[in-house]
Every structure is written in structure tokens, then in C-alpha cells.
Enzyme design. Structure first.
Site, PDB file in Angstrom:
ATOM      1  N   ASP A  91       0.751  -0.963  -0.009  1.00  0.00           N
ATOM      2  CA  ASP A  91      -0.292   0.520  -0.279  1.00  0.00           C
ATOM      3  C   ASP A  91       0.540   1.386   0.063  1.00  0.00           C
ATOM      4  O   ASP A  91       2.190   1.260   0.237  1.00  0.00           O
ATOM      5  CB  ASP A  91      -0.615  -0.139   1.290  1.00  0.00           C
ATOM      6  CG  ASP A  91      -0.082   0.130   2.377  1.00  0.00           C
ATOM      7  OD1 ASP A  91       1.214   0.229   2.386  1.00  0.00           O
ATOM      8  OD2 ASP A  91      -1.257   0.454   3.233  1.00  0.00           O
ATOM      9  N   ASP A 145      -3.058   8.394  -1.967  1.00  0.00           N
ATOM     10  CA  ASP A 145      -4.376   9.085  -2.115  1.00  0.00           C
ATOM     11  C   ASP A 145      -4.039   9.818  -0.251  1.00  0.00           C
ATOM     12  O   ASP A 145      -3.472   9.809   0.367  1.00  0.00           O
ATOM     13  CB  ASP A 145      -5.237   8.056  -2.499  1.00  0.00           C
ATOM     14  CG  ASP A 145      -4.627   6.739  -1.424  1.00  0.00           C
ATOM     15  OD1 ASP A 145      -4.063   6.792  -0.428  1.00  0.00           O
ATOM     16  OD2 ASP A 145      -5.879   5.904  -1.059  1.00  0.00           O
ATOM     17  N   ASP A 270      -8.262  -7.213   0.235  1.00  0.00           N
ATOM     18  CA  ASP A 270      -7.303  -7.653   1.342  1.00  0.00           C
ATOM     19  C   ASP A 270      -7.895  -7.497   2.824  1.00  0.00           C
ATOM     20  O   ASP A 270      -8.819  -6.489   2.496  1.00  0.00           O
ATOM     21  CB  ASP A 270      -5.903  -6.857   1.278  1.00  0.00           C
ATOM     22  CG  ASP A 270      -6.063  -5.757   1.819  1.00  0.00           C
ATOM     23  OD1 ASP A 270      -6.822  -4.944   0.832  1.00  0.00           O
ATOM     24  OD2 ASP A 270      -5.839  -5.027   2.662  1.00  0.00           O
ATOM     25  N   CYS A 308     -12.033 -29.678   4.930  1.00  0.00           N
ATOM     26  CA  CYS A 308     -10.829 -28.832   5.313  1.00  0.00           C
ATOM     27  C   CYS A 308      -9.062 -28.757   4.236  1.00  0.00           C
ATOM     28  O   CYS A 308      -8.639 -29.978   5.073  1.00  0.00           O
ATOM     29  CB  CYS A 308     -10.750 -27.597   5.618  1.00  0.00           C
ATOM     30  SG  CYS A 308      -9.448 -26.096   6.042  1.00  0.00           S
ATOM     31  N   CYS A 310      -6.216 -28.056   4.891  1.00  0.00           N
ATOM     32  CA  CYS A 310      -5.343 -27.271   5.009  1.00  0.00           C
ATOM     33  C   CYS A 310      -4.389 -28.102   6.302  1.00  0.00           C
ATOM     34  O   CYS A 310      -5.039 -29.067   6.763  1.00  0.00           O
ATOM     35  CB  CYS A 310      -5.914 -25.998   6.069  1.00  0.00           C
ATOM     36  SG  CYS A 310      -6.330 -26.295   8.488  1.00  0.00           S
ATOM     37  N   CYS A 313      -6.329 -29.129   9.796  1.00  0.00           N
ATOM     38  CA  CYS A 313      -7.497 -29.875   9.416  1.00  0.00           C
ATOM     39  C   CYS A 313      -7.356 -31.393   9.300  1.00  0.00           C
ATOM     40  O   CYS A 313      -7.309 -32.673   9.220  1.00  0.00           O
ATOM     41  CB  CYS A 313      -8.453 -29.654   8.876  1.00  0.00           C
ATOM     42  SG  CYS A 313      -9.521 -27.706   9.632  1.00  0.00           S
ATOM     43  N   HIS A 339      -5.243 -22.784   8.468  1.00  0.00           N
ATOM     44  CA  HIS A 339      -7.012 -22.598   8.895  1.00  0.00           C
ATOM     45  C   HIS A 339      -7.478 -21.283   8.005  1.00  0.00           C
ATOM     46  O   HIS A 339      -8.328 -21.191   6.284  1.00  0.00           O
ATOM     47  CB  HIS A 339      -7.065 -23.156   8.594  1.00  0.00           C
ATOM     48  CG  HIS A 339      -8.847 -23.620   9.344  1.00  0.00           C
ATOM     49  ND1 HIS A 339      -9.506 -24.160   8.509  1.00  0.00           N
ATOM     50  CD2 HIS A 339     -10.187 -22.641   8.858  1.00  0.00           C
ATOM     51  CE1 HIS A 339     -10.775 -24.231   8.583  1.00  0.00           C
ATOM     52  NE2 HIS A 339     -11.174 -22.669   8.603  1.00  0.00           N
TER      53      HIS A 339
END
Lengths: 418, 514
Positions: A91, A145, A270, A308, A310, A313, A339
Site C-alpha cells: 500500500d 492517496d 485484502d 478442509c 489445510c 485440519c 486454516h
């Protein structure tokens, strides 16, 4: 940057695209996890990579304070510094100046603030922001900005919008002269508060500069405004922005927001939400968030989500075990963070597949049914998706609809849901 | 029922020894471990900072020791709900290829506690103190099915000093509780004796009491006592290994080491008086030998809460200890220290006395990465670049496939990262990022593991014991044995913790209002 739209949804404005940057390919729409200070909280870059994540975000404001541009330059840029081999977005530092620093004064020259270390007055100009982001070496850089609170009204909003356009010009000038245009890409940020008129003016001005910017962000939202206003502004911007540039909606991370934004034509978003909430012990699931601190999970010997993929899990870590260590051991934060990032990636990956296969409206209906079916559909989501031709309530005459911001995410709501 | 065998290879005349520990589980899996070696410490059942995926990538984690007391806050205790083989290991998420041992109390916790009774040990969980009886301990262990069980022991955690009467009681209770866990007079097979019992060497800081405890282990039993544990003739026959918890002994001896246990940042003093990490080592060696004298040599000996490599070497040399917990090295990772020492001392450091980086002119056993000196240091963690440290901070993880979330995601293999630099870890520490501790924990365990490899190599040579004595002398000449490195790191950690850790906003509010 190469940006190629692969498919568009036949009903909504959603699209799938492939964005190729200096550090590889990222499939869109996607969610970008936030590594504020050059680390996704608790995880090593290899752990993040293993989750199938190809684009993360660093914060310019924080990296400029620590480690500072001299160290980043010595290291050969932020990628090398943190051992991250894939794409990186930074950013501009403007948002943190407003949100973190107590004494920021915006002038035409730039943002004047007192350094949090020395207290000395420090000026962040558009040129300075570009130069810091060049030192970081991110694949995507954001313009500086003029950020005002999304709840602000009055002439200051118009001033901030106009100044953001002027600062974009200064960022473009500086970036083009730097000779880094082929490796780093500059995104413009559409401002204008919650005023459709101002948004339109800003869009017009910024689209005029299309040939000199690689993509567009929708800024100034996710600051506490009504969700019904939020989606209308996102839709207005996404509708008008050119189709051959990626669109990035800043600060969006709840699953329902992500899918509404994707349906409105947004490609990237994000938020610190999934990683932060993980540290507080909340796991995200397709049935809604799960607060692992609640005593009902103390004896629950199932994983967070059996389907899941991940490591948490897949490794069969139980809710009971996570309940035992959550907020007491860092390992719990690591496990739930992995996760939650996987959950976000699954939501967006599933959206990509559905858009490619022409089943995105059904995907939306199924997701919202699983996620909100019991607690009630947020009215704003229903309205937003109706605006692009998807009726979440179709064939559900007895569906419960929650008024107002509805989905405002609360522990108590989620508790009832499980 | 799993079995543990221990093969000692050394001449009977020498104290120091190498060995191979082999664990065979009832499902046929067989794990082996070379000694001297390390045991990884845990907190609330997990290796601090290392999620299971990172543990699996850290080869040094071969044996984890965990304590049960943190689970006492819930009744019934949650791990006992998890039925099946190796229930606790499955519940905690430890890999089947690591050995799991279980004690009631955290061996490093020396906080004051209410007294134990004749039939209970006071243990602590987040909801307060719980009394655990020998019977409930047996049932916890039955359900948890760890590879190795530590018998209950009566160590006083009331304020020292302890009377002779208290020490006698401690010895008697510890023997009685061991006998209880070894009982075989149950008709119900659910109450079968747990496999592989380790016993803590009781007796406090009184050599005579310690000797009496050991005598109690090897004395033949009669009548009811013998009947209860038959076919065992002595308690020692039912014991698979001996453990020494040094932390409570150190407290009794007047230990001043601040960094050893977790301490709130606000309680870390401005200046910390430097102490000698081996201050009590000789004393402790004497106490340990008082226990071991009457006992057979062929059982593994495990030490908890050692202070660092100097003490380890002295105990390998002077006692013949086989296993040491890594709590001190893991604690070093908590406070920002990257360990860097080798045994035997590498050539480049020999004859380098007075050139080292510590205040004494010797070499520090690691770096305090909070130090500004590392802000621009882009070296990897080990000083000697020619060495290969297999940890996740120094060497890339074995490649595996990344997750894919949609059909258009390009399949990819995890790319090897260049080693993480000291500058990056310095940055992570100062920004209060948790990843720093994960990387340092993996690194420190790996450095310690290599150190034990070095000890085994020296002992494996012809005349290894003599070489060891000489190499230990060189090690102590070259590496600093003071607490200075730990003290500095603890100060730096406390500063960052106060500036950026939990409760920061509340503290800033107080500062703003004054």
C-alpha cells in the site's frame, strides 16, 4: 504486467483472470493475506506458500519505520528480505498515517506527521511514497492517496478526491522516471467518499490516465459505512472501470463481502481480518465463523472442518485441542491462521471454478445458504446480488432476512449458529 | 503394550557412555534414538512456537515430553476422552515417529505450591490447584497411552529449606507411589500396569536421603508389598529409566537464574547480576551420583532443566547422563537467542582465547538477535557458513506440493528459500512477530541436536572417554559459561514486550495521562 480475462460470468459481473507479474502468476479473483511487517503473523513464508497463496501484501508505512529502506535495499528488496518468492503488493502508507498517527496534517505537498520513534516532523509526499515502494520492490505499488474517514462528509471529501487525482499524477511522473516500470506496477486508487457524484468525477479523471496505470483500486471504503452504501459504491466503480485492468477493493475480507465484490466485478481484496481473528481463536468455516474459545468446543474431538485441506485440519487437530491452547500458545494462532487463510483461498478458488464453469450464481446461492441459512441472509447481500441478476432467496419463501448491516460479524451470532 | 530397550555401549570402568534406546509399540512400529541426546519440552502439550507441520520438519524433535496438569481444568480430562492407541499423541498432534513421555507436573515449573499429601500431588492448571491421587494418575495414563510414563513423585514446592522429616516423607511417598503404579493385583485388564515407567530420583539436596531412595528401589520386597507388584522382586525391576528434575534442586541450592522460567516482562529488572550457569553443577553431580551408586547401569538417565552445554558436558562426563531436556535452548528461542556452538570445539576457535565476543573474552554460545549489531547482518544464523544446519531457518524444507484452490491455479512445488538472515530475525523480534520464535526454536533444537551428535562421535572413538575429558576442558576454555548472553537477551525481550506486547494500549494510556 500481463492481465488476461479468461472467463466472465453469464449472469453477474464476475470474471476470472490471470495476472502475470515479475514473481509469477496469480489467478483472480483472489484474496490477499496481509503481512504487515514482512511476515504473515506467525507463519514462515514457506508455510504461506504451501497454502497455495501467490500474492501477499506488505505495509509501506510499517516497513519504512522498520526495518527502513536502507536495510531493505541492502537485502535486495522486501522479497529477498522476507524469503517470499511470489507476488507482493504494497500500500502507499497513506491509510496508516491517518489511522495510526495522532498528529497528521495533510498539505498539498504531502502528509506531515510526527515520527512515532523520534517525534520529529516527517513529510510523506507522493514521490517519497513511490521511492519507498521502489526500495521495497513490490510487484504492485499503490499511489499515495488523501484518505479521509469513509464517514466524513462536507467539502473535505471533495478536496481529498481531487488531491488524490493530483497525487496520482505525481506518482505516475516519479514512477515513470524511475525506470522500474517494467518490474513494478502502479495502481490508482479511486476516492470520493460515499458520494456517487464525486466517485464519478474521480473515475473519469483516473480512467483518463489508464495508459499510465496498471490497475485500479477502490479506496475509502470499509471504514464503518453502511453496507448498503458500500456495495453501491463498489458497483458504481466496478461498472465504470476499464475491463482490461485488474480491480482491487481495499480492506475487504469477510467471506460474504468477498463474494459480493467478486460478483460486482472486483478481482482482488485484502484484509487483516482472517489472520487477526485467528489469533483471537476464531476459525472460519463454510457454516460461519467458529469461536474456539467457547466451552462447547472443549470436548469436541472433530477437526475445524473435515473437508478442509489445510495442515491443521488434515493433521486432524481437534477443536478440543485448539480450545486448550487458543490465546495461550502461539501454536494455536499458527494453526488457526493456516486454516483461515486456506478458507479464504477456498472461497475464492471455488468462485474461480464456478465462474469458469458457468455455475457462479449457484455457487453464490449455496455459499450464502450454508453460511447464513440459519442466522438469516443479510439484506444488503440480497440486494447487491439482485443488482447483478442473482436472487439468493429464489425458491426460499420462508428464508429469514436480516435488516441493515445484518452480517455485522458478531461472536454471539456465530455461537448460535453451530 | 510397548517395550523399551536400552543398549549401553561403554566400558564398565568409565562414567560417560553412549547408548541406543529402542521403543517398540504394540502395533509393531519401532523407533530408535541414540544417546546422549535431547528431549524436546512442551507447554500445554505442544512444542512452543512449532506447529505440527514445522515439528515434522525439525529432525531434532525425536522425543517430546509433556505434562498432564494443564488438562486438569476440565473434568473429565479431555485427552482421556480420546480413545485408542497413542491417544494422547494423536490428540496433541505429535507425529507417530516421535516418542512421547508423560509426567503429571511440568518439570521446569518451580512455583510455590500447596503441600502434597500422603495420597495426592498438588498440580496446577489455569483454574487453580488440583489434587491428583495415585489412582487417578494411573487411570489418566491408561487412557492417554503415552510411550513412557513418569511415576508420581513427592517433590516439595513449599518454600525451602526442608526438614529431614520432610525429606524422609518425600522418599517414602515416592516409593509408595511408584509401587502403586507398578501394581499388578488388578483383576480388571483395563487397569494393566502402564508400560515403560520412569522414576524421578527423590531425596532433595541430602545425599543420604537420595541414597536411601535408591536403596528402596533395589531392596527385595516381601509379603503384601511383593504380592502387589508380582512377579517383580524389587521396584527397580519395574522401572525403565531414571529421571532427575534439577529445577527444584536448584531452587533449594539458591539458584539466581532469571531467564530459566517464563517471567512477566514488567518483572525483569533493569540490571541482572551475571551468574555462572555451572554454579551448582558439581553439587548436583554429587547428588545424582548418590542416587545412581546402588542402581544398575543399564537404564537410561534423563535430566530435566539443565542450564546449557557446559552443564550437559559435565553431567555426561561425571554422571553418565543419557538424555537432557532442551527446555533451556527453547527458552533461548523465546528471548531472541540463536544458538551457535559446536562440540568438539571447531579448529578456528581453538587457541582463540581472549578473542571471543563475550565480556570474559570467551565466545558466547549464541547471539542475542535483538542487538542492533544484527540489523544489517545478512548472514545465516550459523557463524561458520561451511556448516549445514538442517533447521527450517537455515535450510529449505523438503519440497512438497502447494495446495491448489481452483482448476486454473498452476500446480507448484514449494520453492527452496535461501536461509533466513540475522537481519530478518532481528526485524521480526523488534516488530514482535511470532515467526521469529518459530524459526529460532527449530534452529536451537537443531544446533543442540548436532552438539549431541558431536558428543556421541567423540565417545565413539578409541579411548573416547579420555578424549571427552580433554574436549570438555577445551570447550569450557573457549565458550563462556556465564549467564551474560541470556541476561542481555532477556532485557531486550522485556523492552520489546513492554513496548509492543499484550497490554500495550493500557500502558500507553497511563503514560499519556501523566
Amino acid at each position: 504486467m500481463q492481465f488476461e480475462v479468461l472467463a466472465t460470468c453469464h449472469t453477474t459481473k464476475a470474471r476470472v483472470s490471470r495476472m502475470t507479474l515479475a514473481h509469477g502468476v496469480t489467478a483472480l479473483p483472489t484474496f490477499m493475506p496481509v503481512a504487515t511487517q514482512a511476515a504473515i503473523k506467525g507463519l514462515t513464508p514457506q508455510q504461506v506458500e504451501a497454502l497455495g497463496i501467490t500474492l501477499i501484501l506488505n505495509n509501506t508505512y510499517h516497513l519504512n519505520l522498520r526495518p527502513g529502506t536502507d536495510i531493505l535495499q541492502e537485502a535486495g528488496g522486501a522479497h529477498k528480505f522476507q524469503g517470499w518468492k511470489h507476488n507482493l503488493l504494497t500500500d502507499s502508507g497513506g491509510f496508516q498515517l491517518v489511522s495510526l498517527s495522532k498528529f497528521t496534517k495533510i498539505t498539498e505537498e504531502g502528509a506531515l506527521f510526527s515520527s512515532p520513534f523520534s517525534g520529529e516532523p516527517t513529510m510523506l509526499t507522493p514521490e517519497e511514497s513511490m521511492s519507498i515502494q521502489h526500495a521495497i520492490g513490490a510487484d504492485i505499488m499503490m499511489q499515495l492517496d488523501d484518505v479521509v474517514s469513509s464517514l466524513m462528509t462536507g467539502p473535505r471529501v471533495a478536496e481529498a478526491m481531487a488531491r488524490s487525482v493530483r497525487w496520482l499524477d505525481r506518482c505516475i511522473e516519479y514512477h515513470e522516471k524511475s525506470g522500474r516500470k517494467d518490474v513494478q506496477n502502479l495502481f490508482a486508487i479511486v476516492q470520493g467518499g460515499l458520494d456517487p457524484e464525486l466517485r464519478d468525477q474521480c473515475l473519469d479523471e483516473m480512467i483518463k490516465r489508464k495508459d499510465r496505470v496498471a490497475g485500479y483500486a477502490i479506496g475509502g471504503l470499509s471504514g464503518g459505512e453502511a453496507k448498503d452504501t458500500f456495495w453501491r459504491i463498489v458497483k458504481q466503480c466496478a461498472d465504470k472501470l476499464p475491463a482490461d485492468r485488474p480491480r482491487y477493493c481495499m480492506g475487504v475480507g469477510f467471506a460474504e463481502d468477498l463474494l459480493v465484490c467478486a460478483a460486482l466485478g472486483v478481482d482482488m481484496a485484502d484484509c487483516v481480518f482472517p489472520t487477526r481473528t485467528a489469533r483471537f481463536g476464531v476459525a472460519l468455516t463454510f457454516q460461519g465463523p467458529m469461536n474456539l474459545k467457547l466451552s462447547k468446543y472443549a470436548t469436541d474431538l472433530t477437526p475445524i472442518d473435515e473437508n478442509c485441506p489445510c495442515p491443521t485440519c488434515k493433521g486432524a487437530t481437534t477443536r478440543a485441542m485448539l480450545h486448550h491452547i487458543v490465546t495461550l500458545e502461539t501454536v494455536a494462532a499458527h494453526a488457526v491462521t493456516m486454516h483461515n487463510l486456506t478458507f479464504q483461498a477456498q472461497v475464492m478458488g471455488g468462485a474461480r471454478d464456478a465462474i469458469m464453469q458457468g455455475t457462479f450464481p449457484a455457487y453464490l446461492r449455496r455459499f450464502f445458504d450454508d453460511y447464513f441459512g440459519d442466522a438469516g441472509y443479510p439484506e444488503w447481500c440480497v440486494n447487491a446480488l439482485r443488482s447483478v441478476g442473482v436472487d439468493l432467496l429464489e425458491g426460499k419463501d420462508d428464508a429469514k432476512v436480516v435488516q441493515g448491516d445484518g452480517a455485522r460479524w458478531e461472536y454471539s451470532i456465530t455461537n448460535k449458529r453451530k | 503394550m510397548s517395550t523399551l530397550s536400552f543398549l549401553v555401549s561403554s566400558s564398565p570402568s568409565s562414567t560417560s557412555r553412549t547408548g541406543t534406546l529402542r521403543l517398540t509399540r504394540s502395533d509393531g512400529t519401532s523407533l530408535s534414538l541414540n544417546t546422549p541426546g535431547l528431549v524436546t519440552a512442551t507447554s500445554r502439550g505442544v512444542v512452543p512456537h512449532l506447529s505440527p507441520d514445522l515439528c515434522a520438519q525439525t529432525a531434532a524433535v525425536r522425543w517430546v515430553h509433556t505434562s498432564f496438569e494443564s488438562f486438569l481444568d476440565h473434568n473429565p480430562t479431555v485427552p482421556t476422552l480420546f480413545q485408542g492407541k497413542n491417544a494422547l499423541a494423536c490428540f496433541l498432534g505429535h507425529s507417530p515417529s516421535t516418542i512421547l513421555s508423560l509426567s503429571l507436573r511440568d518439570p521446569g515449573d518451580v512455583r510455590l505450591m500447596p503441600p502434597n499429601g500422603d495420597a495426592h500431588v498438588s498440580a496446577v492448571c489455569v483454574r487453580g490447584v488440583r489434587k491428583v491421587t495415585p489412582a487417578s494418575w494411573r487411570s489418566y495414563v491408561q487412557s492417554c497411552d503415552p510411550d513412557i510414563t513418569f511415576a508420581l513423585t513427592d517433590v516439595p514446592f513449599t518454600a525451602p529449606p526442608y526438614s529431614q522429616k520432610r525429606l524422609i516423607k518425600s522418599v517414602e511417598r515416592s516409593l509408595a507411589w511408584l509401587a502403586d503404579v507398578l501394581r499388578s493385583d488388578f483383576t480388571n485388564t483395563d487397569h494393566a500396569r502402564p508400560s515403560n515407567i520412569f522414576v524421578h530420583m527423590a531425596g532433595g539436596t541430602e545425599p543420604a536421603a537420595r541414597a536411601a531412595f535408591s536403596e528402596g528401589l533395589v531392596t527385595a520386597l516381601y509379603d503384601k508389598e511383593a504380592e502387589a507388584v508380582k512377579p517383580l522382586k524389587t521396584l527397580d525391576e519395574g522401572v525403565a529409566g531414571y529421571t532427575f528434575d534439577l529445577a527444584p534442586l536448584r531452587v533449594t541450592l539458591g539458584d539466581r537464574l532469571l531467564h530459566h522460567s517464563k517471567i512477566a516482562a514488567a518483572l525483569v529488572p533493569e540490571t541482572i547480576e551475571t551468574a555462572d550457569l555451572t554454579e551448582h553443577t558439581d553439587n548436583l553431580i554429587e547428588l545424582m551420583n548418590a542416587n545412581l551408586k546402588p542402581l544398575p547401569r543399564d537404564k537410561p538417565r534423563l535430566v530435566n532443566s539443565c542450564t546449557g552445554p557446559h552443564e550437559i558436558l559435565k553431567m555426561v562426563k561425571g554422571v553418565g547422563v543419557d538424555l537432557f531436556d532442551a527446555a533451556w535452548a527453547q527458552r533461548a528461542a523465546d528471548i531472541g537467542i540463536a544458538l551457535d556452538f559446536q562440540f568438539p570445539v571447531p579448529e578456528r576457535l581453538r587457541n582463540s582465547a581472549e578473542q571471543g565476543d563475550s565480556p570474559t573474552g570467551k565466545w558466547n554460545i549464541g547471539y542475542n538477535l535483538y542487538d542492533q549489531a544484527y540489523a544489517h547482518d545478512f548472514h545465516s544464523l550459523l557463524c561458520d557458513d561451511t556448516l549445514i544446519c538442517p533447521c527450517i531457518a537455515c535450510t529449505a524444507a523438503p519440497s512438497s506440493l502447494c495446495l491448489q484452490h481452483s482448476i486454473i491455479d498452476s500446480p507448484r512445488v514449494i520453492t527452496s528459500a535461501s536461509p533466513f538472515t540475522r537481519a530478518y530475525l532481528h526485524h521480526l523480534l523488534h516488530t514482535h512477530e511470532m515467526s521469529s520464535h518459530a524459526l529460532l526454536t527449530a534452529h536451537n533444537l537443531s544446533v543442540l541436536d548436532a552438539f549431541f551428535g558431536g558428543i556421541r562421535k567423540v565417545l565413539g572413538r578409541d579411548g573416547g572417554n579420555k578424549v571427552l575429558v580433554e574436549e570438555v576442558r577445551v570447550f569450557c576454555d573457549v565458550y563462556d559459561a556465564s549467564s551474560a548472553l541470556f541476561d542481555q537477551a532477556l532485557r531486550c525481550w522485556a523492552q520489546v514486550e513492554l513496548a509492543r506486547g499484550k497490554g500495550r494500549l493500557a500502558r500507553e494510556k497511563v503514560i499519556d495521562s501523566t
